[in-house]
Write a protein that holds these residues in place. Structure first.
Motif, PDB file in Angstrom:
ATOM      1  N   GLY A 233       0.679  -1.205   0.067  1.00 43.87           N
ATOM      2  CA  GLY A 233       0.174   0.103  -0.065  1.00 43.87           C
ATOM      3  C   GLY A 233       0.718   1.100   0.064  1.00 43.87           C
ATOM      4  N   ARG A 234       0.093   2.371   0.339  1.00 46.52           N
ATOM      5  CA  ARG A 234       0.796   3.750   0.192  1.00 46.52           C
ATOM      6  C   ARG A 234       1.043   4.151   1.723  1.00 46.52           C
ATOM      7  NH1 ARG A 234      -1.148   8.305  -3.733  1.00 46.52           N
ATOM      8  NH2 ARG A 234       0.953   8.577  -3.460  1.00 46.52           N
ATOM      9  N   TYR A 235       2.061   4.999   1.671  1.00 50.34           N
ATOM     10  CA  TYR A 235       2.268   5.668   2.958  1.00 50.34           C
ATOM     11  C   TYR A 235       1.277   6.953   3.325  1.00 50.34           C
ATOM     12  CZ  TYR A 235       6.225   2.328   3.067  1.00 50.34           C
ATOM     13  OH  TYR A 235       6.949   1.281   2.840  1.00 50.34           O
ATOM     14  N   GLY A 236       1.013   7.128   4.494  1.00 50.68           N
ATOM     15  CA  GLY A 236       0.389   8.534   5.016  1.00 50.68           C
ATOM     16  C   GLY A 236      -1.035   8.526   4.644  1.00 50.68           C
ATOM     17  N   LYS A 237      -1.752   7.387   4.078  1.00 46.09           N
ATOM     18  CA  LYS A 237      -3.166   7.161   3.575  1.00 46.09           C
ATOM     19  C   LYS A 237      -3.870   7.111   4.865  1.00 46.09           C
ATOM     20  CE  LYS A 237      -4.699   5.649   0.063  1.00 46.09           C
ATOM     21  NZ  LYS A 237      -5.245   4.691  -1.145  1.00 46.09           N
ATOM     22  N   PRO A 238      -5.125   7.696   5.025  1.00 43.48           N
ATOM     23  CA  PRO A 238      -6.112   7.581   5.962  1.00 43.48           C
ATOM     24  C   PRO A 238      -6.560   5.884   6.006  1.00 43.48           C
ATOM     25  CG  PRO A 238      -7.334   8.332   3.944  1.00 43.48           C
ATOM     26  CD  PRO A 238      -5.993   8.178   3.714  1.00 43.48           C
ATOM     27  N   ILE A 239      -7.007   5.532   7.521  1.00 39.53           N
ATOM     28  CA  ILE A 239      -7.465   4.407   7.846  1.00 39.53           C
ATOM     29  C   ILE A 239      -6.516   3.436   8.212  1.00 39.53           C
ATOM     30  CG2 ILE A 239      -9.218   2.438   7.423  1.00 39.53           C
ATOM     31  CD1 ILE A 239     -10.491   4.251   5.003  1.00 39.53           C
ATOM     32  N   LEU A 240      -5.787   2.961   7.078  1.00 38.66           N
ATOM     33  CA  LEU A 240      -4.848   1.953   7.497  1.00 38.66           C
ATOM     34  C   LEU A 240      -3.506   2.288   8.143  1.00 38.66           C
ATOM     35  CD1 LEU A 240      -5.791  -0.602   4.806  1.00 38.66           C
ATOM     36  CD2 LEU A 240      -6.601  -0.731   7.008  1.00 38.66           C
ATOM     37  N   ARG A 241      -2.672   1.635   8.924  1.00 37.75           N
ATOM     38  CA  ARG A 241      -1.376   1.808   9.026  1.00 37.75           C
ATOM     39  C   ARG A 241      -0.643   1.453   7.771  1.00 37.75           C
ATOM     40  NH1 ARG A 241      -3.071  -1.052  14.138  1.00 37.75           N
ATOM     41  NH2 ARG A 241      -2.332  -3.169  13.474  1.00 37.75           N
ATOM     42  N   ASP A 242       0.737   2.214   7.953  1.00 33.39           N
ATOM     43  CA  ASP A 242       1.639   2.070   6.898  1.00 33.39           C
ATOM     44  C   ASP A 242       2.113   0.463   6.972  1.00 33.39           C
ATOM     45  OD1 ASP A 242       1.225   4.797   6.559  1.00 33.39           O
ATOM     46  OD2 ASP A 242       3.115   5.542   7.162  1.00 33.39           O
ATOM     47  N   PRO A 270       0.882  12.773  -4.713  1.00 30.50           N
ATOM     48  CA  PRO A 270       0.890  12.838  -3.270  1.00 30.50           C
ATOM     49  C   PRO A 270      -0.223  12.462  -2.572  1.00 30.50           C
ATOM     50  CG  PRO A 270       2.261  14.752  -4.239  1.00 30.50           C
ATOM     51  CD  PRO A 270       1.309  14.071  -5.272  1.00 30.50           C
ATOM     52  N   VAL A 271      -0.216  11.883  -1.605  1.00 27.16           N
ATOM     53  CA  VAL A 271      -1.463  11.567  -0.765  1.00 27.16           C
ATOM     54  C   VAL A 271      -2.219  12.755  -0.137  1.00 27.16           C
ATOM     55  CG1 VAL A 271      -2.172  10.384   1.465  1.00 27.16           C
ATOM     56  CG2 VAL A 271      -0.748   9.207  -0.057  1.00 27.16           C
ATOM     57  N   ILE A 272      -1.393  13.596   0.051  1.00 27.64           N
ATOM     58  CA  ILE A 272      -1.636  15.043   0.655  1.00 27.64           C
ATOM     59  C   ILE A 272      -2.591  15.784  -0.245  1.00 27.64           C
ATOM     60  CG2 ILE A 272       0.034  16.350   0.061  1.00 27.64           C
ATOM     61  CD1 ILE A 272      -0.043  17.741   2.870  1.00 27.64           C
ATOM     62  N   ARG A 459     -17.352  14.120 -18.676  1.00 27.47           N
ATOM     63  CA  ARG A 459     -15.938  14.436 -18.360  1.00 27.47           C
ATOM     64  C   ARG A 459     -15.347  13.311 -17.694  1.00 27.47           C
ATOM     65  NH1 ARG A 459     -13.733  18.826 -14.791  1.00 27.47           N
ATOM     66  NH2 ARG A 459     -15.269  17.927 -13.282  1.00 27.47           N
ATOM     67  N   VAL A 460     -14.087  13.076 -17.927  1.00 20.96           N
ATOM     68  CA  VAL A 460     -13.243  11.883 -17.467  1.00 20.96           C
ATOM     69  C   VAL A 460     -12.135  12.224 -16.582  1.00 20.96           C
ATOM     70  CG1 VAL A 460     -12.058   9.682 -17.622  1.00 20.96           C
ATOM     71  CG2 VAL A 460     -14.211  10.051 -19.191  1.00 20.96           C
ATOM     72  N   VAL A 461     -12.111  12.079 -15.134  1.00 18.38           N
ATOM     73  CA  VAL A 461     -11.294  12.701 -14.473  1.00 18.38           C
ATOM     74  C   VAL A 461     -10.504  11.668 -13.864  1.00 18.38           C
ATOM     75  CG1 VAL A 461     -10.558  14.427 -12.582  1.00 18.38           C
ATOM     76  CG2 VAL A 461     -12.283  14.976 -14.288  1.00 18.38           C
ATOM     77  N   LYS A 462      -9.245  11.579 -13.512  1.00 14.85           N
ATOM     78  CA  LYS A 462      -8.641  10.364 -12.765  1.00 14.85           C
ATOM     79  C   LYS A 462      -7.747  11.094 -11.461  1.00 14.85           C
ATOM     80  CE  LYS A 462      -4.951   7.172 -13.019  1.00 14.85           C
ATOM     81  NZ  LYS A 462      -5.400   6.107 -12.385  1.00 14.85           N
ATOM     82  N   ILE A 463      -8.144  10.656 -10.364  1.00 11.21           N
ATOM     83  CA  ILE A 463      -7.229  11.059  -9.189  1.00 11.21           C
ATOM     84  C   ILE A 463      -6.394   9.687  -8.836  1.00 11.21           C
ATOM     85  CG2 ILE A 463      -7.253  11.779  -6.979  1.00 11.21           C
ATOM     86  CD1 ILE A 463      -9.991  13.065  -7.484  1.00 11.21           C
ATOM     87  N   GLY A 464      -5.100   9.921  -9.222  1.00 10.67           N
ATOM     88  CA  GLY A 464      -4.481   8.728  -8.788  1.00 10.67           C
ATOM     89  C   GLY A 464      -4.027   8.390  -7.198  1.00 10.67           C
ATOM     90  N   GLY A 465      -4.053   9.505  -6.638  1.00  8.73           N
ATOM     91  CA  GLY A 465      -3.775   9.495  -5.275  1.00  8.73           C
ATOM     92  C   GLY A 465      -4.471   8.517  -4.546  1.00  8.73           C
ATOM     93  N   HIS A 469      -2.428   0.822  -4.144  1.00  6.45           N
ATOM     94  CA  HIS A 469      -0.882   0.361  -4.615  1.00  6.45           C
ATOM     95  C   HIS A 469       0.028   1.560  -4.357  1.00  6.45           C
ATOM     96  CE1 HIS A 469      -1.952  -3.559  -6.471  1.00  6.45           C
ATOM     97  NE2 HIS A 469      -3.282  -3.013  -6.570  1.00  6.45           N
ATOM     98  N   GLY A 470       1.379   1.050  -3.790  1.00  5.48           N
ATOM     99  CA  GLY A 470       2.401   2.036  -3.654  1.00  5.48           C
ATOM    100  C   GLY A 470       2.939   2.115  -5.069  1.00  5.48           C
ATOM    101  N   ASP A 471       3.387   3.190  -5.375  1.00  8.59           N
ATOM    102  CA  ASP A 471       3.927   3.554  -6.693  1.00  8.59           C
ATOM    103  C   ASP A 471       5.507   3.211  -6.677  1.00  8.59           C
ATOM    104  OD1 ASP A 471       5.592   5.450  -5.333  1.00  8.59           O
ATOM    105  OD2 ASP A 471       4.347   7.307  -6.374  1.00  8.59           O
ATOM    106  N   ARG A 472       6.107   3.298  -7.645  1.00 10.82           N
ATOM    107  CA  ARG A 472       7.640   2.707  -7.600  1.00 10.82           C
ATOM    108  C   ARG A 472       8.524   3.320  -6.609  1.00 10.82           C
ATOM    109  NH1 ARG A 472      10.098   5.858 -13.030  1.00 10.82           N
ATOM    110  NH2 ARG A 472       9.693   7.947 -12.554  1.00 10.82           N
ATOM    111  N   ASN A 473       8.319   4.684  -6.297  1.00 13.34           N
ATOM    112  CA  ASN A 473       9.155   5.193  -5.242  1.00 13.34           C
ATOM    113  C   ASN A 473       8.619   4.605  -3.891  1.00 13.34           C
ATOM    114  OD1 ASN A 473      10.666   6.841  -7.004  1.00 13.34           O
ATOM    115  ND2 ASN A 473       8.821   8.345  -6.888  1.00 13.34           N
ATOM    116  N   GLU A 474       7.497   4.354  -3.581  1.00 18.95           N
ATOM    117  CA  GLU A 474       6.931   3.841  -2.307  1.00 18.95           C
ATOM    118  C   GLU A 474       7.387   2.298  -2.226  1.00 18.95           C
ATOM    119  OE1 GLU A 474       2.933   6.519  -1.543  1.00 18.95           O
ATOM    120  OE2 GLU A 474       3.053   5.365  -3.249  1.00 18.95           O
TER     121      GLU A 474
END
Length: 524
Positions: A233-242, A270-272, A459-465, A469-474
């Protein structure tokens, strides 16, 4: 010890790997392939081994691309236990029966179309085409009421006319039988899964109950360790621990890391940025009097959306329009979330639980249960938000919401997760974003939904945050900041270009990495 890679190898779905010793065979995940209907059906029906040879299985998490073929192995000779976290057990209690229902419903519908076509050809009019009246009679014959098919009558016609019928991959009874094999274990509590083989689960941060699997074989200096990342998963997201970084000494020497690479060559927002981006999309759509359609995975993504919308509504940052969760499965999974606050992060406890609030329930949210209520919602023209399965737009109620809303530019289709190649969701994302990038010039793209073509004017909008799944850096962060000492990495669970790119990135950071092929084995 040998590890053979059978699924999610140079592709994303169908996670399945087999760990073998002289005495035991342990299966890691048993996922369903998703994508083009015919190709996926062919892949899903064929197991690469006799399930009777398996000792036990370990399941990283409940998403169907990791768990969806479990009823096939339990139906065909598997007599072991399926080890996973307690939250995953509870989630699979809804996910697998729902998957079985989809298999049965899809088979019924395809068989209905086959019989309807055959009967129509038997009643040609003077112009060679079946009259509207005859078509209505045929439909009435094959249905119990306006919305339900008569499977018994359809089955009789298939036999009578020797038509090629479709069998579901598995049934609700198969799913119920599979659930009896599940055994939930807490995080960081070792359990014996084979002769001198132990398994310990650690937090993966992907979805509720998701786990990094640490398997240890042997004793002392002869011990060997395999770590299966599952989905990180990702870091700093709500609900779950990192994702976990301390592996209680078990990862001092990892002989092989089986590592996912879904976003192996991509960066997320960024998650923020999640909350302001969602705020912007909602306000822009509501200002036009439109509706926001969100194809969302029932497990994880839906609850995260509810969490952030709850925050926005509570702060008065967007108009408090009705929010409909139009997915019985998402409704049930939201209940599972409420039953496992022990895995929530500190922020969720402070923001909601300590205030006596449920993060996923507020005055404007409604959970749509019945088909009739869902159909009424499809025709609703006042601004609202619909969160509906499936996440990749391949099945479920989202298809019908799209049929009613995709043709109007005031509406927004909000993509908040991964869309695999060859899925309707991917086509909507690619064609819709290309149309937006062109300034919406010329004719809109045409997409086919349930065999009918519609102009993609919404309209088609994407919010990747929002990705789970973590991205390559995460993913690289997970490897580097943990106490793992990894000898070799096998990169899996990514489209080929993503896996190859991530393997190259790992090599440039000092790791010994490779990308296996389907059926390839490694020896430890």
């Amino acid at each position: 010890m040998h590890i053979t890679f059978y699924g999610a190898v140079r592709e994303v779905t169908g996670s399945m790997h087999l760990l073998s010793t002289d005495q035991d065979r342990i299966l890691l995940d048993c996922g369903m392939y998703q994508g083009r209907r015919k190709t996926a059906a062919e892949k899903n029906r064929v197991l690469p081994f006799d399930p009777g040879i398996l000792t036990n299985m370990v399941l990283s998490h409940a998403h169907i691309d990791h768990s969806g073929r479990i009823p096939l192995i339990t139906r065909n000779g598997f007599n072991g236990r399926i080890y996973c976290t307690r939250a995953t057990v509870d989630a699979c209690g809804y996910m697998l029966p729902d998957s079985a229902h989809i298999q049965e419903s899809d088979a019924e519908y395809l068989n209905y179309k086959t019989v309807r076509s055959a009967l129509s050809q038997m009643r040609p009019g003077e112009d060679g085409h079946t009259s509207k009246r005859d078509l209505k009679d045929i439909k009435r014959l094959l249905k119990k009421n306006k919305h339900r098919l008569n499977a018994e009558v359809i089955g009789e016609y298939i036999k009578r006319f020797h038509l090629e019928g479709v069998e579901p991959l598995y049934t609700a009874a198969d799913a119920d039988q599979a659930l009896k094999a599940f055994e939930g274990i807490p995080y960081r509590s070792p359990v014996t899964i084979g002769n001198n083989i132990t398994c310990t689960l650690f937090e993966a941060g992907h979805i509720l109950g998701s786990a990094v699997v640490m398997i240890r074989f042997g004793d002392g200096g002869n011990a060997r360790t395999v770590c299966f990342s599952g989905d990180i998963g990702r870091y700093g997201k709500p609900i779950l621990r990192d994702p976990a970084s301390d592996f209680d000494g078990l990862g001092s020497d990892v002989d092989l890391m089986i590592m996912e690479s879904t976003y192996g060559n991509r960066d997320h927002e960024p998650v923020i940025d999640l909350r302001p981006r969602l705020k912007q999309v909602l306000n822009e759509t509501f200002d036009q009097g439109g509706t926001v359609l969100i194809p969302s995975f029932a497990y994880g993504r839906t609850q995260e959306l509810l969490y952030v919308i709850h925050e926005l509504y509570g702060a008065g940052e967007v108009p408090r329009m009705p929010v409909y969760v139009d997915s019985p499965l998402a409704t049930n999974i939201t209940k599972v979330f409420g039953e496992h606050p022990e895995v929530f992060d500190q922020e969720t406890h402070e923001t909601f639980l300590q205030q006596g609030k449920n993060p996923f329930a507020f005055r404007q949210v409604q959970f749509t249960e019945s088909v009739e209520a869902s159909m009424a919602l499809m025709r609703e023209e006042k601004p609202h938000i619909v969160i509906s399965a499936s996440g990749m737009c391949e099945a479920g109620r989202i298809l019908h919401h799209l049929r009613y809303k995709i043709h109007h530019p005031r509406n927004t289709i909000l993509i908040v997760g991964y869309m695999a190649n060859h899925t309707l969701g991917r086509r909507i994302l690619d064609q819709g974003t290309a149309y937006e990038a062109s300034g919406r010039k010329g004719d809109p793209p045409i997409v086919k939904i349930l065999n009918k073509e519609y102009p993609l004017k919404a309209r088609v909008v994407k919010i990747g945050g929002f990705s789970a799944h973590g991205d390559r850096n995460e993913m690289l962060r997970f490897l580097k900041q943990s106490n793992l000492k990894i000898k070799r990495i096998a990169v899996v669970h990514g489209e080929e270009d993503q896996s190859l790119a991530f393997a190259d990135r790992l090599k440039s950071n000092g790791f010994d990495a490779m990308v296996p092929r389907v059926g390839q084995s490694l020896t430890i």
